[in-house]
Write a protein that holds these residues in place. Structure first.
Motif, PDB file in Angstrom:
ATOM      1  N   THR A  25       0.834  -1.204   0.000  1.00  0.00           N
ATOM      2  CA  THR A  25       0.000   0.000   0.000  1.00  0.00           C
ATOM      3  C   THR A  25       0.868   1.254   0.000  1.00  0.00           C
ATOM      4  OG1 THR A  25      -1.814  -1.113   1.163  1.00  0.00           O
ATOM      5  CG2 THR A  25      -1.736   1.290   1.315  1.00  0.00           C
ATOM      6  N   LEU A  26       1.914   1.254   0.813  1.00  0.00           N
ATOM      7  CA  LEU A  26       2.828   2.394   0.877  1.00  0.00           C
ATOM      8  C   LEU A  26       3.615   2.551  -0.425  1.00  0.00           C
ATOM      9  CD1 LEU A  26       4.156   1.856   4.512  1.00  0.00           C
ATOM     10  CD2 LEU A  26       2.743   3.765   3.728  1.00  0.00           C
ATOM     11  N   LYS A  27       3.993   1.422  -0.976  1.00  0.00           N
ATOM     12  CA  LYS A  27       4.739   1.458  -2.243  1.00  0.00           C
ATOM     13  C   LYS A  27       3.894   2.070  -3.352  1.00  0.00           C
ATOM     14  CE  LYS A  27       6.920  -1.755  -5.513  1.00  0.00           C
ATOM     15  NZ  LYS A  27       7.183  -3.185  -5.772  1.00  0.00           N
ATOM     16  N   ASP A  28       2.633   1.668  -3.416  1.00  0.00           N
ATOM     17  CA  ASP A  28       1.725   2.217  -4.430  1.00  0.00           C
ATOM     18  C   ASP A  28       1.503   3.722  -4.217  1.00  0.00           C
ATOM     19  OD1 ASP A  28       1.470  -0.288  -5.516  1.00  0.00           O
ATOM     20  OD2 ASP A  28      -0.442  -0.743  -4.555  1.00  0.00           O
ATOM     21  N   TRP A  29       1.558   4.153  -2.958  1.00  0.00           N
ATOM     22  CA  TRP A  29       1.391   5.573  -2.624  1.00  0.00           C
ATOM     23  C   TRP A  29       2.577   6.406  -3.126  1.00  0.00           C
ATOM     24  CZ3 TRP A  29       4.424   7.822   1.499  1.00  0.00           C
ATOM     25  CH2 TRP A  29       4.085   9.148   1.812  1.00  0.00           C
ATOM     26  N   GLY A  30       3.754   5.754  -3.217  1.00  0.00           N
ATOM     27  CA  GLY A  30       4.937   6.462  -3.687  1.00  0.00           C
ATOM     28  C   GLY A  30       6.047   6.580  -2.665  1.00  0.00           C
ATOM     29  N   MET A  31       6.026   5.734  -1.649  1.00  0.00           N
ATOM     30  CA  MET A  31       7.059   5.759  -0.603  1.00  0.00           C
ATOM     31  C   MET A  31       8.465   5.728  -1.200  1.00  0.00           C
ATOM     32  SD  MET A  31       7.601   2.874   2.370  1.00  0.00           S
ATOM     33  CE  MET A  31       7.243   1.570   1.200  1.00  0.00           C
ATOM     34  N   GLN A  32       9.364   6.517  -0.591  1.00  0.00           N
ATOM     35  CA  GLN A  32      10.755   6.544  -1.024  1.00  0.00           C
ATOM     36  C   GLN A  32      11.721   6.008   0.038  1.00  0.00           C
ATOM     37  OE1 GLN A  32      10.255  10.796  -2.188  1.00  0.00           O
ATOM     38  NE2 GLN A  32      11.386  10.207  -4.025  1.00  0.00           N
ATOM     39  N   VAL A  33      11.368   6.123   1.313  1.00  0.00           N
ATOM     40  CA  VAL A  33      12.134   5.510   2.405  1.00  0.00           C
ATOM     41  C   VAL A  33      11.121   4.982   3.421  1.00  0.00           C
ATOM     42  CG1 VAL A  33      14.217   6.914   2.149  1.00  0.00           C
ATOM     43  CG2 VAL A  33      12.362   7.716   3.613  1.00  0.00           C
ATOM     44  N   LEU A  34      11.521   3.956   4.168  1.00  0.00           N
ATOM     45  CA  LEU A  34      10.590   3.297   5.087  1.00  0.00           C
ATOM     46  C   LEU A  34      11.103   3.302   6.518  1.00  0.00           C
ATOM     47  CD1 LEU A  34       8.097   1.498   5.718  1.00  0.00           C
ATOM     48  CD2 LEU A  34       9.534  -0.475   5.159  1.00  0.00           C
ATOM     49  N   MET A  35      10.266   3.766   7.441  1.00  0.00           N
ATOM     50  CA  MET A  35      10.488   3.583   8.869  1.00  0.00           C
ATOM     51  C   MET A  35       9.614   2.410   9.301  1.00  0.00           C
ATOM     52  SD  MET A  35       9.678   3.713  12.206  1.00  0.00           S
ATOM     53  CE  MET A  35       8.045   4.423  12.235  1.00  0.00           C
ATOM     54  N   GLY A  36      10.234   1.302   9.682  1.00  0.00           N
ATOM     55  CA  GLY A  36       9.422   0.166  10.121  1.00  0.00           C
ATOM     56  C   GLY A  36      10.123  -1.156   9.820  1.00  0.00           C
ATOM     57  N   THR A  37       9.543  -2.249  10.293  1.00  0.00           N
ATOM     58  CA  THR A  37       8.344  -2.275  11.106  1.00  0.00           C
ATOM     59  C   THR A  37       8.723  -2.353  12.591  1.00  0.00           C
ATOM     60  OG1 THR A  37       8.098  -4.686  11.130  1.00  0.00           O
ATOM     61  CG2 THR A  37       7.201  -3.535   9.255  1.00  0.00           C
ATOM     62  N   VAL A  38       7.705  -2.503  13.439  1.00  0.00           N
ATOM     63  CA  VAL A  38       7.950  -2.453  14.882  1.00  0.00           C
ATOM     64  C   VAL A  38       8.499  -3.769  15.417  1.00  0.00           C
ATOM     65  CG1 VAL A  38       6.846  -2.152  17.140  1.00  0.00           C
ATOM     66  CG2 VAL A  38       6.238  -0.656  15.243  1.00  0.00           C
ATOM     67  N   THR A  39       7.948  -4.906  14.959  1.00  0.00           N
ATOM     68  CA  THR A  39       8.348  -6.196  15.505  1.00  0.00           C
ATOM     69  C   THR A  39       9.041  -7.054  14.450  1.00  0.00           C
ATOM     70  OG1 THR A  39       6.112  -7.018  15.074  1.00  0.00           O
ATOM     71  CG2 THR A  39       6.582  -6.224  17.300  1.00  0.00           C
ATOM     72  N   THR A  40       9.736  -8.095  14.926  1.00  0.00           N
ATOM     73  CA  THR A  40      10.664  -8.837  14.081  1.00  0.00           C
ATOM     74  C   THR A  40      10.005  -9.617  12.955  1.00  0.00           C
ATOM     75  OG1 THR A  40      12.420  -9.010  15.725  1.00  0.00           O
ATOM     76  CG2 THR A  40      12.308 -10.749  14.093  1.00  0.00           C
ATOM     77  N   GLY A  41       8.963 -10.414  13.245  1.00  0.00           N
ATOM     78  CA  GLY A  41       8.354 -11.241  12.209  1.00  0.00           C
ATOM     79  C   GLY A  41       7.914 -10.442  10.998  1.00  0.00           C
ATOM     80  N   PRO A  42       7.109  -9.401  11.205  1.00  0.00           N
ATOM     81  CA  PRO A  42       6.718  -8.565  10.082  1.00  0.00           C
ATOM     82  C   PRO A  42       7.906  -7.878   9.406  1.00  0.00           C
ATOM     83  CG  PRO A  42       5.220  -8.236  11.904  1.00  0.00           C
ATOM     84  CD  PRO A  42       6.357  -9.063  12.431  1.00  0.00           C
ATOM     85  N   CYS A  43       8.902  -7.523  10.196  1.00  0.00           N
ATOM     86  CA  CYS A  43      10.034  -6.792   9.625  1.00  0.00           C
ATOM     87  C   CYS A  43      10.873  -7.687   8.717  1.00  0.00           C
ATOM     88  CB  CYS A  43      10.906  -6.205  10.736  1.00  0.00           C
ATOM     89  SG  CYS A  43      11.975  -4.860  10.174  1.00  0.00           S
ATOM     90  N   VAL A  44      11.028  -8.951   9.085  1.00  0.00           N
ATOM     91  CA  VAL A  44      11.757  -9.878   8.215  1.00  0.00           C
ATOM     92  C   VAL A  44      11.037  -9.997   6.880  1.00  0.00           C
ATOM     93  CG1 VAL A  44      12.449 -12.280   7.906  1.00  0.00           C
ATOM     94  CG2 VAL A  44      12.812 -11.163  10.111  1.00  0.00           C
ATOM     95  N   SER A  45       9.710 -10.097   6.949  1.00  0.00           N
ATOM     96  CA  SER A  45       8.897 -10.185   5.733  1.00  0.00           C
ATOM     97  C   SER A  45       9.081  -8.952   4.860  1.00  0.00           C
ATOM     98  CB  SER A  45       7.417 -10.345   6.121  1.00  0.00           C
ATOM     99  OG  SER A  45       6.577 -10.226   5.006  1.00  0.00           O
ATOM    100  N   VAL A  46       9.006  -7.785   5.472  1.00  0.00           N
ATOM    101  CA  VAL A  46       9.104  -6.536   4.724  1.00  0.00           C
ATOM    102  C   VAL A  46      10.524  -6.292   4.234  1.00  0.00           C
ATOM    103  CG1 VAL A  46       8.938  -4.018   4.939  1.00  0.00           C
ATOM    104  CG2 VAL A  46       7.099  -5.473   5.808  1.00  0.00           C
ATOM    105  N   ALA A  47      11.524  -6.707   5.019  1.00  0.00           N
ATOM    106  CA  ALA A  47      12.919  -6.481   4.631  1.00  0.00           C
ATOM    107  C   ALA A  47      13.258  -7.204   3.334  1.00  0.00           C
ATOM    108  CB  ALA A  47      13.860  -6.921   5.744  1.00  0.00           C
ATOM    109  N   ASP A  48      12.658  -8.362   3.114  1.00  0.00           N
ATOM    110  CA  ASP A  48      12.872  -9.054   1.841  1.00  0.00           C
ATOM    111  C   ASP A  48      12.310  -8.238   0.677  1.00  0.00           C
ATOM    112  OD1 ASP A  48      14.142 -11.191   3.031  1.00  0.00           O
ATOM    113  OD2 ASP A  48      12.321 -12.395   3.240  1.00  0.00           O
ATOM    114  N   LEU A  49      11.190  -7.564   0.925  1.00  0.00           N
ATOM    115  CA  LEU A  49      10.568  -6.745  -0.120  1.00  0.00           C
ATOM    116  C   LEU A  49      11.370  -5.476  -0.384  1.00  0.00           C
ATOM    117  CD1 LEU A  49       6.829  -7.075   0.993  1.00  0.00           C
ATOM    118  CD2 LEU A  49       8.011  -8.331  -0.814  1.00  0.00           C
ATOM    119  N   THR A  50      11.847  -4.840   0.673  1.00  0.00           N
ATOM    120  CA  THR A  50      12.625  -3.614   0.469  1.00  0.00           C
ATOM    121  C   THR A  50      13.948  -3.914  -0.230  1.00  0.00           C
ATOM    122  OG1 THR A  50      13.615  -3.716   2.699  1.00  0.00           O
ATOM    123  CG2 THR A  50      11.597  -2.419   2.441  1.00  0.00           C
ATOM    124  N   ALA A  51      14.519  -5.084   0.041  1.00  0.00           N
ATOM    125  CA  ALA A  51      15.758  -5.461  -0.648  1.00  0.00           C
ATOM    126  C   ALA A  51      15.505  -5.632  -2.139  1.00  0.00           C
ATOM    127  CB  ALA A  51      16.318  -6.744  -0.046  1.00  0.00           C
TER     128      ALA A  51
END
Length: 316
Positions: A25-51
């Motif tokens: 959702t944030l990517k579609d909005w046009g995000m350029q840098v990301l603060m997040g996420t708060v906890t580890t499980g979700p962050c591992v998931s998102v870190a693969d996407l940001t990479a």
């Protein structure tokens, strides 16, 4: 560098799949840098996407080393192994106990990662782990069996590398089991214990924890933050999660300034420039003086606090 920042907030609900949806959702909005996420499980998931997307990412509190396996991700919190190791060192160096027990959630990366490092560092710091007891997220309401084993082990100190909601129940049940004479020691996930609904805060009296921030700190910077936070949030007292997040924003700003990024740059170029800049950034933040290693880990010193009369008192 004079550019206006626009924010968008999405709730990952502590769930890796929902975190991925929130990221998209944030990517579609046009995000350029990301603060997040708060906890580890979700962050591992998102870190693969940001990479995969070459997106700069920095997390305030997702503390697993798995979070920072890619070059574009940084942490402001301590890693799980660092918290476990530093806790063992502090307990040993200050002679708080020689026989220690652990009670932790083995189904959570945060809890089990800290536990593993603590147990590994115990012996070299003069500690004997006489009980290493686990529970899971499916059985986090009744700790009677584990607490009986811990009580029978002769432990002088109980190490609790869990979040405050679980620890509130554990403290209550430990009291009911007649374990008031056993010292209790936690890490940054314990911060927030005094705000748990319907929790008898007297049960937290004497509890010790390593955490980078205390709302009762007397330094001018912390007190200014606490006042502003309370004014904005109906007198809610900020914990270390809020303070770490505050520091994240200013770490991002420092890196963006140093990298001289501009809004028209590609996400890939922004990420590369800010990731390089993070290695030279030094932040004097709410949670201490911080700098970053090449692997994305934050280098800062923890602070030890003891809960006295319903407030955090810094220990030497």
């Amino acid at each position: 560098n004079g550019h206006q920042i626009e924010y968008n907030f999405q709730d990952d609900q502590g769930d890796p799949e929902k975190a991925a949806n929130a990221y998209n959702t944030l990517k579609d909005w046009g995000m350029q840098v990301l603060m997040g996420t708060v906890t580890t499980g979700p962050c591992v998931s998102v870190a693969d996407l940001t990479a995969a997307d070459n997106m700069f990412q920095i997390t305030p509190s997702a503390s697993s080393t798995d979070v920072i396996k890619n070059d574009n991700v940084f942490q402001v919190c301590f890693t799980d192994p660092a918290q476990g190791t530093k806790s063992a060192q502090y307990i040993g160096e200050h002679g708080l106990a020689t026989k220690v027990a652990v009670l932790y959630d083995s189904s959570a990366d945060y809890n089990s990662g800290i536990n593993d490092a603590f147990v590994a560092a115990a012996e070299e710091n003069g500690l004997e782990v006489v009980a290493d007891e686990a529970y899971t997220a499916d059985s986090n309401t009744d700790f009677s069996v584990q607490l009986k084993k811990i009580k029978d082990s002769g432990a002088e100190l109980l190490f609790l590398p869990n979040y405050y909601a679980d620890n509130a129940l554990i403290l209550q049940q430990a009291h009911d089991a007649g374990m008031d004479d056993v010292k209790k020691f936690g890490v940054d996930g314990m911060d927030g214990i005094l705000g748990v609904e319907n929790f008898d805060t007297s049960l937290a009296e004497g509890v010790m924890l390593l955490t980078p921030f205390s709302a009762t700190s007397e330094d001018e910077k912390s007190q200014a933050f606490v006042k502003a936070y309370e004014d904005a949030n109906k007198d809610e007292v900020p914990n270390q999660f809020a303070a770490d997040t505050y520091d994240v924003i200013y770490a991002m700003k420092a890196a963006a300034d140093a990298a001289e990024i501009t809004p028209d740059m590609s996400n890939e170029d922004i990420s590369a420039a800010m990731s390089e800049a993070m290695l030279s950034v030094e932040l004097d933040g709410l949670t201490g003086k911080a700098k970053w290693t090449e692997d994305g880990e934050c280098d800062k010193e923890p602070k030890a606090f003891e809960i006295q009369d319903g407030a955090y008192v810094e220990m030497e």
